[in-house]
Write an enzyme that holds these catalytic residues in place. Sequence first.
Site, PDB file in Angstrom:
ATOM      1  N   HIS A 175     -91.725 -73.853  23.042  1.00 12.38           N
ATOM      2  CA  HIS A 175     -91.929 -72.514  23.614  1.00 12.38           C
ATOM      3  C   HIS A 175     -92.850 -71.722  22.690  1.00 12.38           C
ATOM      4  O   HIS A 175     -92.726 -71.773  21.471  1.00 12.38           O
ATOM      5  CB  HIS A 175     -90.580 -71.798  23.785  1.00 12.38           C
ATOM      6  N   SER A 225     -88.547 -68.828  30.341  1.00  8.84           N
ATOM      7  CA  SER A 225     -87.257 -69.175  29.743  1.00  8.84           C
ATOM      8  C   SER A 225     -86.148 -68.243  30.229  1.00  8.84           C
ATOM      9  O   SER A 225     -85.076 -68.692  30.629  1.00  8.84           O
ATOM     10  CB  SER A 225     -87.375 -69.115  28.217  1.00  8.84           C
ATOM     11  N   THR A 233     -85.971 -64.758  21.650  1.00  9.42           N
ATOM     12  CA  THR A 233     -85.418 -63.534  22.254  1.00  9.42           C
ATOM     13  C   THR A 233     -84.943 -63.710  23.688  1.00  9.42           C
ATOM     14  O   THR A 233     -84.201 -62.868  24.194  1.00  9.42           O
ATOM     15  CB  THR A 233     -86.465 -62.403  22.237  1.00  9.42           C
ATOM     16  N   GLU A 287     -93.049 -68.623  21.901  1.00  6.87           N
ATOM     17  CA  GLU A 287     -92.398 -67.679  20.989  1.00  6.87           C
ATOM     18  C   GLU A 287     -91.834 -68.399  19.763  1.00  6.87           C
ATOM     19  O   GLU A 287     -91.959 -67.917  18.628  1.00  6.87           O
ATOM     20  CB  GLU A 287     -91.276 -66.919  21.704  1.00  6.87           C
ATOM     21  N   CYS A 304     -94.647 -58.669  22.101  1.00  5.88           N
ATOM     22  CA  CYS A 304     -93.526 -57.751  22.338  1.00  5.88           C
ATOM     23  C   CYS A 304     -92.972 -57.284  20.994  1.00  5.88           C
ATOM     24  O   CYS A 304     -92.737 -58.110  20.100  1.00  5.88           O
ATOM     25  CB  CYS A 304     -92.441 -58.470  23.139  1.00  5.88           C
ATOM     26  N   CYS A 351     -83.190 -60.243  23.270  1.00  6.49           N
ATOM     27  CA  CYS A 351     -83.693 -58.928  23.652  1.00  6.49           C
ATOM     28  C   CYS A 351     -82.745 -58.242  24.632  1.00  6.49           C
ATOM     29  O   CYS A 351     -82.043 -58.877  25.413  1.00  6.49           O
ATOM     30  CB  CYS A 351     -85.115 -59.057  24.184  1.00  6.49           C
TER      31      CYS A 351
END
Length: 324
Positions: A134, A233, A174, A136, A106, A204
Amino acid sequence: MQEQAETTARKRVLLAKPRGYCAGVDRAVITVEKALDTYGAPVYVRKEIVHNKHVVQTLQDRGVIFVDETDEVPEGALVVFSAHGVSPAVHEEAERRNLRTIDATCPLVTKVHQEARRFARDDYDILLIGHEGHEEVEGTAGEAPDHVQLVDRPEDVAKVEVRDPSKVIWLSQTTLSVDETMERVDQLKERFPELRDPPSDDICYATQNRQVAVKAMAAECELVLVVGSQNSSNSKRLVEVALQSGSDAAHLIDFAHEIDESWLEGVTTVGVTSGASVPDVLVLGVLDYLAERGWGEVEEVTTANEKITFALPRELRQAMSDVR
């Protein structure tokens, strides 16, 4: 009096808007679909392209092979990196093994990666607020492993050690709860008053918008149903936000058949929303389930209209152009 009682007791659904797919998820899923169309099956994807059971199963049925690590991909094959992003080490390994790659990270996650690199170059200590393990978080931390410290729980704040309290910045995953993140930031600022904020908001827009929509309706709901997967999440945060904002109960479900009939006992108003990686067909299934049981009146609660779109990854656009 009787008419008033009937009005009070009428069953209804409050449907949050925005909900479901965000621009980053839409881009990632379309990337894999277009890769299948362009290159044919199999297409390998490192980790789940997005955290949603239905999406993953649908793509598997079309010939996608999901792997945990890049070394599971046959040498020279095509691999797509998921929307959550990967560390430079993953890119390097893919290059070593001569893999063809399409990066579906993303763009909002990419922005956080760029911030991590920038502040590491300037020799800052980076406090990354996020959930341990996680994908990310692993990708962002991997951009500057010597500079990043993860802050997940409140007790992590006390463990942070920095070299220069005037050169510390926080970044975040995010998909967190806005409120929880700012709570952690406040705790960090008590320890490090000169802690810098990121140049722009890391959480985000879609995550924030979905939380705002839930906040707007939760107090009117005895029950909120959040459609999303357990490893999502942002979907789990929506359950927390619903409870914190006044709903009596809130549950995370992947599909309508997971609704427990006992949840509906004594309920007149049901709130329905979905995480940012959830296709709307799953929400429609929940609405059909509720309509069959008397909750046929649906009122949309709109707090924002999203118009953001992201271009497909450059390498895929080039390949599609060559095929034409």
